[in-house]
Design a protein around this motif. Structure first.
Motif, mmCIF file in Angstrom:
data_model
loop_
_atom_site.group_PDB
_atom_site.id
_atom_site.type_symbol
_atom_site.label_atom_id
_atom_site.label_comp_id
_atom_site.label_asym_id
_atom_site.label_seq_id
_atom_site.Cartn_x
_atom_site.Cartn_y
_atom_site.Cartn_z
ATOM 1 N N THR A 64 -12.400 -1.811 6.893
ATOM 2 C CA THR A 64 -11.232 -1.965 7.979
ATOM 3 C C THR A 64 -9.973 -1.877 7.106
ATOM 4 O O THR A 64 -8.937 -1.162 7.352
ATOM 5 N N ARG A 65 -9.853 -2.754 5.991
ATOM 6 C CA ARG A 65 -8.637 -2.775 5.120
ATOM 7 C C ARG A 65 -8.275 -1.579 4.291
ATOM 8 O O ARG A 65 -7.261 -1.163 4.520
ATOM 9 N N ALA A 66 -9.573 -1.177 4.021
ATOM 10 C CA ALA A 66 -9.336 0.183 3.210
ATOM 11 C C ALA A 66 -8.754 1.349 4.124
ATOM 12 O O ALA A 66 -8.091 2.071 3.713
ATOM 13 N N GLN A 67 -9.095 1.321 5.474
ATOM 14 C CA GLN A 67 -8.680 2.337 6.419
ATOM 15 C C GLN A 67 -7.079 2.250 6.584
ATOM 16 O O GLN A 67 -6.297 3.071 6.709
ATOM 17 N N GLU A 68 -6.727 1.048 6.711
ATOM 18 C CA GLU A 68 -5.236 0.447 6.876
ATOM 19 C C GLU A 68 -4.404 1.079 5.639
ATOM 20 O O GLU A 68 -3.301 1.455 5.812
ATOM 21 N N LEU A 69 -4.891 0.871 4.338
ATOM 22 C CA LEU A 69 -4.242 1.119 3.391
ATOM 23 C C LEU A 69 -4.300 2.700 3.391
ATOM 24 O O LEU A 69 -3.098 3.242 2.845
ATOM 25 N N GLU A 70 -5.249 3.284 3.698
ATOM 26 C CA GLU A 70 -5.122 4.566 3.673
ATOM 27 C C GLU A 70 -4.320 5.268 4.590
ATOM 28 O O GLU A 70 -3.413 6.203 4.223
ATOM 29 N N LYS A 71 -4.156 4.643 5.677
ATOM 30 C CA LYS A 71 -3.057 5.056 6.582
ATOM 31 C C LYS A 71 -1.554 5.019 6.050
ATOM 32 O O LYS A 71 -0.523 5.587 6.528
ATOM 33 N N GLN A 72 -1.301 3.820 5.036
ATOM 34 C CA GLN A 72 -0.153 3.747 4.545
ATOM 35 C C GLN A 72 -0.012 4.608 3.276
ATOM 36 O O GLN A 72 1.035 4.568 2.577
ATOM 37 N N GLY A 73 -0.842 5.536 3.266
ATOM 38 C CA GLY A 73 -0.589 6.498 2.083
ATOM 39 C C GLY A 73 -1.473 6.380 0.651
ATOM 40 O O GLY A 73 -1.368 7.107 -0.290
ATOM 41 N N LYS A 133 -4.516 6.167 -1.840
ATOM 42 C CA LYS A 133 -5.820 6.954 -2.139
ATOM 43 C C LYS A 133 -6.843 6.041 -2.217
ATOM 44 O O LYS A 133 -6.931 5.064 -2.929
ATOM 45 N N ILE A 134 -7.785 6.228 -1.161
ATOM 46 C CA ILE A 134 -8.988 5.151 -1.153
ATOM 47 C C ILE A 134 -10.222 5.971 -1.745
ATOM 48 O O ILE A 134 -10.526 7.143 -0.898
ATOM 49 N N HIS A 180 -14.295 3.018 -15.212
ATOM 50 C CA HIS A 180 -12.869 2.817 -16.016
ATOM 51 C C HIS A 180 -12.013 1.662 -15.243
ATOM 52 O O HIS A 180 -11.775 0.542 -15.801
ATOM 53 N N ALA A 181 -11.812 2.045 -13.987
ATOM 54 C CA ALA A 181 -10.817 1.206 -13.070
ATOM 55 C C ALA A 181 -11.477 -0.176 -12.922
ATOM 56 O O ALA A 181 -10.799 -1.259 -13.076
ATOM 57 N N LEU A 182 -12.834 0.025 -12.903
ATOM 58 C CA LEU A 182 -13.501 -1.510 -12.647
ATOM 59 C C LEU A 182 -13.443 -2.315 -13.941
ATOM 60 O O LEU A 182 -13.383 -3.654 -13.738
ATOM 61 N N LEU A 200 -10.464 -5.775 -5.503
ATOM 62 C CA LEU A 200 -10.666 -4.666 -6.412
ATOM 63 C C LEU A 200 -10.229 -3.279 -5.447
ATOM 64 O O LEU A 200 -9.437 -2.508 -6.010
ATOM 65 N N LEU A 201 -10.316 -3.350 -4.106
ATOM 66 C CA LEU A 201 -9.962 -2.380 -3.141
ATOM 67 C C LEU A 201 -8.268 -2.453 -3.157
ATOM 68 O O LEU A 201 -7.562 -1.415 -3.511
ATOM 69 N N GLU A 202 -7.546 -3.576 -3.114
ATOM 70 C CA GLU A 202 -6.194 -3.747 -3.245
ATOM 71 C C GLU A 202 -5.556 -3.223 -4.566
ATOM 72 O O GLU A 202 -4.484 -2.458 -4.455
ATOM 73 N N LYS A 203 -6.137 -3.353 -5.721
ATOM 74 C CA LYS A 203 -5.782 -3.126 -7.026
ATOM 75 C C LYS A 203 -6.081 -1.695 -7.305
ATOM 76 O O LYS A 203 -5.253 -1.187 -8.037
ATOM 77 N N THR A 204 -7.228 -1.179 -6.906
ATOM 78 C CA THR A 204 -7.642 0.054 -7.565
ATOM 79 C C THR A 204 -8.062 1.268 -6.477
ATOM 80 O O THR A 204 -8.097 2.202 -6.900
ATOM 81 N N GLY A 205 -7.970 0.506 -5.089
ATOM 82 C CA GLY A 205 -7.934 1.852 -3.882
ATOM 83 C C GLY A 205 -9.724 2.119 -3.803
ATOM 84 O O GLY A 205 -10.041 2.974 -3.145
#
Lengths: 465, 465
Positions: B24-33, B35-36, B449-451, B410-415
């Motif tokens: 759900t949070r990922a979808q919010e971030l995606e809406k904000q632009g 890249k997830i 790498h991001a991880l 991890l989501l917030e920092k790296t998508g």
């Protein structure tokens, strides 16, 4: 090994007459080579109703998008091609990927616009969930709102038995209210109140009322005033409304019109009654039952409650995406400037005119038979036909409903498969069956003729007593 | 108005982490632009895996059969055309009509033949039910066999949470048994017995055991001996087996092979353990998640019990018919003499080789990161990745699982969107997340790498304490 006693009591108790014993027997007879006329189910394509070309052109392109890169101008209408391209812009992943749980975003938006266009009321795409047919929508709601073992939902008698069966599976109770056969199967406030009060006396807790409009199995269309009464009733007794509106396109008389619960509720400025409404592509002039395409629209529901409905859907992953796109096509038909428009309108009118004609033929012809009567269907795809048997026959069975015996014998003698009224519920001491009027006209006339002979013979059989 | 307290407790209690808070949070971030990268779900077409051409050609023709009367030889393989015609001979009503409740007859027969071909064991088409994806198959079984409030089903830990969520909805209890991470996530008889005995001590009644092979989320493939042990165990304790075999085509190492429960059971001559096995077109090399296509095969079940499963399905009408035909195409691939054969094999190999390569890359690269380790996936589409945090971080939250905090950050920092191990269950004092290896290779390398950078930074943050 798992045995019968290991099964859920709810499952054992659930009963779905539309595909019950009589249909099973019909399938056996068919395997033995008998010709069976399946009037038990509203399955238009099974009666050679053709799918809408526009819908199928677009779905065909979406199944195999490589076609869009080839020379197909002589095979598809130009707007079908354009539409398929538009869909793929919206979902580049195509119809083979899971969608979001509540459904594809642009489809939800198109449905909201369709509702607004139809009713001239605002609609919120964020309160729409795409489902595998309207049945799944109803089942989701029923499972969500049945909390305690004494919770029940008011269901019409006669009703579409998917409701009672799903309610049994969810552990809830059916609280029947009679439809008024003498008054074109409208709802009656006194009867509703009586049903509600009896339920309360019996310590039941009615949490919602289900209304099917146009009616299944009755073929009746509810008046604006009747819907208003229902909304006031639900509001007074703090019940949600389940509005099954899948037959909204299937209205055959100028004396009746479809009024959505959303519209009437909006007109009444009621904003504190939760409304669940269901629509589907299985009926109307589409008849796309096999695509399991439908949606649930919810009004007057807090965000945190809606989130639980989405979670429910997420446990099922999502509705089939071809069906979702089909729903999109249902709510965005071609417009006059489109290449496929004329054909679309012709096909639509042809299907609806044919259904209209058949509803009248069936109704009129049935009413000519002694001992058989019916409210001529104003909508949907069914007639709920009243049969009268000699007084003395009413005591011949205790185990099996009289109309089930009647329908089984009708099947054995004539190959006609209809569903006994007891499968839908009916007023005590009345007997009915439900039949569709989907078969071709000649077949309907044959049906009525065969029924007439059967009924005469059946009611005369002295030996039966 | 319906409020939160009016909802079913079962619904409120059900949890499906794969589409939970982090998504759900990922979808919010995606809406904000933002890249997830959605690594939370096994949704191949979303990662640009192309559908199998043969399948889509036939489905395209079935959606719009008028094409068959036109000149389309340059657009479709000749065997696709032949196959579409064959399907329409079997179902002249097309894909728009409801099928029989258990599914289209010729599809059920084709599935039975497929099982016989795969396993060299007899299979009965009359014990096969077509379903809207394998999830629906599992849910049908779970709802049918949970009878009393103390009934439970043994589920692996980690498990695919559709199982626990559906079990909660059905009013049953999850009886977890740990998979043996140190031993490639195989099942261990002592652990099973321990789980069973603990359940009995707590007055629970284990009615079935669920096994996912190849494993979700573990990516493990069970050995023949391991399956034999499970069957003996189920037999000894009178439990049915739910065998989730949807990843049967997804095996990437020569050291492992798929053994179906049906085959092993047949070899063992066991005929008194009820087996429910699930297969689907959503996985394998098809990845047709959006089509909601799957089936349930049942062994060792009396007729009267099977009839109840069909009744259950009848209340849902039937599985979507396009999906049913897709399943037919899955079990009857082109043969060497067919026009489309070469392309089919190429596409299949290309998809499976790519998945194989990515499973190894992901596994190897993850194992290079300090504090992160994983059993290199042998099958399915996932890795269940173990993360180690400094001892002191383990006390930082009581409300939210530590791995959920980790994954959210991890989501917030790296998508990158993965699912915390707590959503699947895990051994106490261990932390994991599930990721798919479906993204393209480069994206997987970027992901690792991001991880790595994230994990280093995350575990160093003194301020977190």
């Amino acid at each position: 090994m798992l045995n019968y006693n290991g099964l859920s009591q709810r499952l054992l108790a659930a009963d779905y007459a539309v595909r019950g014993r009589i249909v099973t027997r019909a399938q056996e007879l068919e395997k033995q080579g008998r010709k069976i006329t399946y009037c038990n189910i509203g399955n238009p394509h099974n009666f050679k109703q053709k799918p809408m070309t526009y819908v199928r052109e677009v779905l065909s392109l979406l199944e195999y998008p490589d076609l869009l890169n080839k020379n197909i101008d002589n095979l598809f209408h130009s707007d079908s091609i354009k539409r398929a391209k538009y869909v793929l812009e919206q979902i580049p992943e195509g119809v083979g990927a899971y969608s979001a749980s509540a459904g594809v975003g642009f489809v939800r938006e198109a449905i909201a616009k369709f509702i607004t266009r139809r009713d001239n009321v605002p609609a919120n795409p964020e309160r729409i969930i795409l489902t595998d047919g309207a049945s799944k929508a109803a089942q989701t709601v029923i499972h969500a709102i049945i909390k305690n073992p004494n919770d029940g939902i008011m269901l019409p008698i006669p009703q579409y038995p998917m409701y009672s069966a799903s309610l049994t599976l969810a552990g809830g109770l059916s609280i029947g209210y009679y439809l008024d056969e003498e008054n074109h199967w409208q709802l009656n406030e006194d009867i509703l109140l009586d049903s509600y009060n009896t339920a309360k006396l019996n310590k039941l807790n009615p949490v919602a009322i289900t209304v099917i409009n146009p009616g299944n199995p009755t073929g009746a269309v509810l008046s604006y005033e009747n819907i208003k009464m229902i909304i006031n009733f639900a509001r007074k007794y703090n019940m949600a409304i389940l509005a099954d509106e899948v037959y909204q396109e299937n209205i055959y008389t100028k004396n009746a019109a479809f009024h959505s619960f959303a519209k009437v509720m909006h007109d009444m400025k009621v904003d504190d009654v939760t409304l669940f409404s269901f629509h589907s592509m299985s009926k109307g002039y589409f008849g796309e039952c096999g695509h399991r395409s439908g949606y649930l629209e919810i009004r007057n529901l807090p965000d945190d409650v809606f989130a639980q409905f989405v979670k429910f859907q997420s446990i099922n992953l999502c509705a089939n995406v071809v069906g979702q796109v089909a729903t999109y096509l249902m709510v965005t038909p071609p417009t006059p400037e489109d290449d496929s428009y004329t054909q679309y309108i012709n096909e639509k009118n042809c299907i609806l005119d044919d259904l209209r004609e058949k509803s009248i033929i069936l109704g009129n012809e049935l009413n000519k038979i002694d001992g058989i009567s019916v409210n001529i269907p104003e909508g949907a795809m069914y007639a709920f036909v009243k049969i009268q048997l000699p007084e003395i026959m009413k005591y011949q069975s205790v185990d099996v409903a009289l109309d089930e015996i009647y329908c089984m014998e009708l099947l054995e003698k004539t190959g006609i498969c209809v569903v006994p009224g007891s499968g839908f519920g009916q007023m005590p001491n009345t007997l009915h069956f439900r039949t569709t009027f989907l078969p071709p006209k000649e077949q309907i006339l044959e049906f009525v003729h065969a029924l007439k002979l059967f009924h005469q013979e059946y009611t005369c059989q002295e030996k039966r007593i």
